[in-house]
Design a protein around this motif. Structure first.
Motif, PDB file in Angstrom:
ATOM      1  N   MET A   1     -20.605-167.134  33.258  1.00  0.00           N
ATOM      2  CA  MET A   1     -21.488-165.979  33.218  1.00  0.00           C
ATOM      3  C   MET A   1     -22.215-165.868  34.559  1.00  0.00           C
ATOM      4  N   LYS A   2     -22.122-164.707  35.178  1.00  0.00           N
ATOM      5  CA  LYS A   2     -22.783-164.459  36.453  1.00  0.00           C
ATOM      6  C   LYS A   2     -24.153-163.835  36.193  1.00  0.00           C
ATOM      7  N   LEU A   3     -25.194-164.514  36.676  1.00  0.00           N
ATOM      8  CA  LEU A   3     -26.557-164.072  36.436  1.00  0.00           C
ATOM      9  C   LEU A   3     -27.276-163.815  37.747  1.00  0.00           C
ATOM     10  N   VAL A   4     -27.995-162.719  37.801  1.00  0.00           N
ATOM     11  CA  VAL A   4     -28.852-162.406  38.941  1.00  0.00           C
ATOM     12  C   VAL A   4     -30.291-162.399  38.465  1.00  0.00           C
ATOM     13  N   LEU A   5     -31.124-163.226  39.080  1.00  0.00           N
ATOM     14  CA  LEU A   5     -32.562-163.166  38.839  1.00  0.00           C
ATOM     15  C   LEU A   5     -33.154-162.263  39.906  1.00  0.00           C
ATOM     16  N   PHE A   6     -33.556-161.078  39.494  1.00  0.00           N
ATOM     17  CA  PHE A   6     -34.082-160.063  40.405  1.00  0.00           C
ATOM     18  C   PHE A   6     -35.580-160.318  40.551  1.00  0.00           C
ATOM     19  N   VAL A   7     -35.966-160.940  41.678  1.00  0.00           N
ATOM     20  CA  VAL A   7     -37.315-161.469  41.845  1.00  0.00           C
ATOM     21  C   VAL A   7     -38.135-160.551  42.754  1.00  0.00           C
ATOM     22  N   LEU A   8     -39.291-160.131  42.245  1.00  0.00           N
ATOM     23  CA  LEU A   8     -40.223-159.318  43.012  1.00  0.00           C
ATOM     24  C   LEU A   8     -41.348-160.190  43.549  1.00  0.00           C
ATOM     25  N   ASP A   9     -42.072-159.666  44.531  1.00  0.00           N
ATOM     26  CA  ASP A   9     -43.159-160.430  45.137  1.00  0.00           C
ATOM     27  C   ASP A   9     -44.223-160.763  44.085  1.00  0.00           C
ATOM     28  N   GLU A  10     -44.884-161.915  44.255  1.00  0.00           N
ATOM     29  CA  GLU A  10     -45.878-162.426  43.323  1.00  0.00           C
ATOM     30  C   GLU A  10     -45.287-162.606  41.926  1.00  0.00           C
ATOM     31  N   VAL A  11     -44.081-163.139  41.896  1.00  0.00           N
ATOM     32  CA  VAL A  11     -43.430-163.446  40.627  1.00  0.00           C
ATOM     33  C   VAL A  11     -44.212-164.547  39.918  1.00  0.00           C
ATOM     34  N   PHE A  12     -44.209-164.513  38.598  1.00  0.00           N
ATOM     35  CA  PHE A  12     -44.851-165.546  37.788  1.00  0.00           C
ATOM     36  C   PHE A  12     -44.061-166.836  37.945  1.00  0.00           C
ATOM     37  N   ASP A  13     -44.683-167.848  38.531  1.00  0.00           N
ATOM     38  CA  ASP A  13     -43.970-169.083  38.897  1.00  0.00           C
ATOM     39  C   ASP A  13     -43.192-169.680  37.740  1.00  0.00           C
ATOM     40  N   THR A  14     -43.888-169.885  36.612  1.00  0.00           N
ATOM     41  CA  THR A  14     -43.260-170.534  35.463  1.00  0.00           C
ATOM     42  C   THR A  14     -42.092-169.722  34.929  1.00  0.00           C
ATOM     43  N   GLY A  15     -42.244-168.395  34.906  1.00  0.00           N
ATOM     44  CA  GLY A  15     -41.159-167.552  34.404  1.00  0.00           C
ATOM     45  C   GLY A  15     -39.889-167.739  35.203  1.00  0.00           C
ATOM     46  N   MET A  16     -40.006-167.697  36.525  1.00  0.00           N
ATOM     47  CA  MET A  16     -38.837-167.855  37.388  1.00  0.00           C
ATOM     48  C   MET A  16     -38.230-169.249  37.251  1.00  0.00           C
ATOM     49  N   THR A  17     -39.088-170.283  37.300  1.00  0.00           N
ATOM     50  CA  THR A  17     -38.550-171.643  37.280  1.00  0.00           C
ATOM     51  C   THR A  17     -37.984-172.032  35.916  1.00  0.00           C
ATOM     52  N   VAL A  18     -38.573-171.516  34.832  1.00  0.00           N
ATOM     53  CA  VAL A  18     -38.028-171.799  33.500  1.00  0.00           C
ATOM     54  C   VAL A  18     -36.604-171.262  33.392  1.00  0.00           C
ATOM     55  N   LEU A  19     -36.388-170.069  33.892  1.00  0.00           N
ATOM     56  CA  LEU A  19     -35.037-169.505  33.862  1.00  0.00           C
ATOM     57  C   LEU A  19     -34.079-170.366  34.681  1.00  0.00           C
ATOM     58  N   LEU A  20     -34.477-170.708  35.910  1.00  0.00           N
ATOM     59  CA  LEU A  20     -33.614-171.506  36.778  1.00  0.00           C
ATOM     60  C   LEU A  20     -33.340-172.882  36.177  1.00  0.00           C
ATOM     61  N   ASP A  21     -34.377-173.525  35.652  1.00  0.00           N
ATOM     62  CA  ASP A  21     -34.214-174.878  35.099  1.00  0.00           C
ATOM     63  C   ASP A  21     -33.323-174.884  33.861  1.00  0.00           C
TER      64      ASP A  21
END
Length: 320
Positions: A1-21
């Motif tokens: 599955m190909k996933l793109v995390l479309f990240v905007l400035d001042e992203v919520f740290d935990t939200g981004m890292t939870v997805l990546l982890d």
């Protein structure tokens, strides 16, 4: 599955890292089971080469040109926790420019997902119009005001509606990530949930604080105070409206507009919240039932189980 995390400035740290982890853990566990090809290919993509997180960290992201038809585009939350801050954030240039990209991906048949305040970005792009959706429960009144055409149910944790998926507050990113893993391989999702200690949470209802939502509107705040003083009595819309010096229809419309539920439903939420507090503190169940206006403890037991997904034993054990 190909996933793109479309990240905007001042992203919520935990939200981004939870997805990546979560996706990285899924790939590691798949490899440990002898699967040669990682099930998830994840790219961090943005409209800028570098974004700042909400806590001031810096993240390098790939340009949009690096995206070659992913299976999913996922928007993590913005680091804005109040309606005032979020309203300002949604007006930022990078957020406004991101909307066209989301619209183009969606028009191309690519699945789109978001969690917490990221759901507001999807709504701003018009991707949630006439769709079922959820969002962070604390900002649900603001969401309803800003996007009245969305069929919002903030009690749900993850909602799928015709190729667009939304998830609830903050740690709803975890539920969204596991939902995506489960879509690829249910067996792997079960293992990931065990390794990361992810509970099965189909609803945000257990976490919602009714009086927090009520304070978004002066009339609803007064209604909330009246309701708490009258929990032991049978509910009457006419009595509530009379005490607040408004017409019954006015109270009905305002409650539905702000909270997405009727006055009676909100009154019942307050009853359940108070009952949960008293039961968790070890109070006698018959006394609790009487204090919150239920005929007997059997009725209360049934309602606690239906509304909270927990019985008396679980509620009391949670306070130990």
């Amino acid at each position: 599955m190909k996933l793109v995390l479309f990240v905007l400035d001042e992203v919520f740290d935990t939200g981004m890292t939870v997805l990546l982890d979560t996706f990285a853990t899924a790939n590691e566990l798949a490899a440990a089971q002898g699967i040669d090809i990682a099930p998830f290919e994840v790219k961090l993509v943005g409209t800028r080469r570098r974004v700042r997180t909400g806590l001031g960290l810096s993240a390098v992201v790939e340009p949009l040109s690096a995206v070659h038809r992913p299976d999913w585009v996922v928007v993590p939350a913005l680091n804005a926790k109040t309606p005032e801050r979020l309203e300002q954030t949604l007006l930022r240039k990078d957020v406004r420019s991101s909307l066209a990209h989301l619209q183009n991906w969606h028009a191309a048949g690519i699945n789109i997902a978001a969690a917490c305040t990221g759901t507001f970005v999807l709504a701003e792009a018009g991707l949630l119009n006439d769709r079922d959706a959820t969002t962070t429960w604390s900002l649900a009144p603001f969401f309803r005001q800003r996007h009245p055409t969305v069929r919002l149910d903030d009690s749900r944790m993850v909602v799928e509606s015709r190729g667009v998926v939304t998830a609830g507050a903050a740690m709803g990113h975890l539920d969204l990530a596991l939902w995506l893993v489960r879509r690829a391989t249910p067996e792997l999702a079960e293992i990931v949930a065990r390794f990361l200690l992810i509970d099965k949470r189909s609803s945000q209802a257990h976490y919602i604080i009714p009086d927090f939502l009520a304070h978004n509107d002066p009339l609803i705040s007064k209604f909330e105070r009246w309701a708490r003083d009258n929990l032991s009595k049978g509910f009457s819309l006419a009595d509530a409206a009379g005490a607040l010096a408004v017409h019954s229809r006015t109270l009905q419309r305002r409650t539905e507009a702000v909270l997405g539920k009727t006055p009676l439903e909100f009154f019942q939420d307050l009853r359940i919240e108070r009952a949960r507090q008293l039961v968790s503190a070890g109070c006698n169940l018959e006394i609790v039932a009487s204090e919150v206006g239920y005929a007997d403890s059997a009725t209360l037991r049934t309602l606690l189980r239906r509304k909270l997904g927990q019985g008396v034993r679980e509620l009391r054990a949670g306070m130990l």
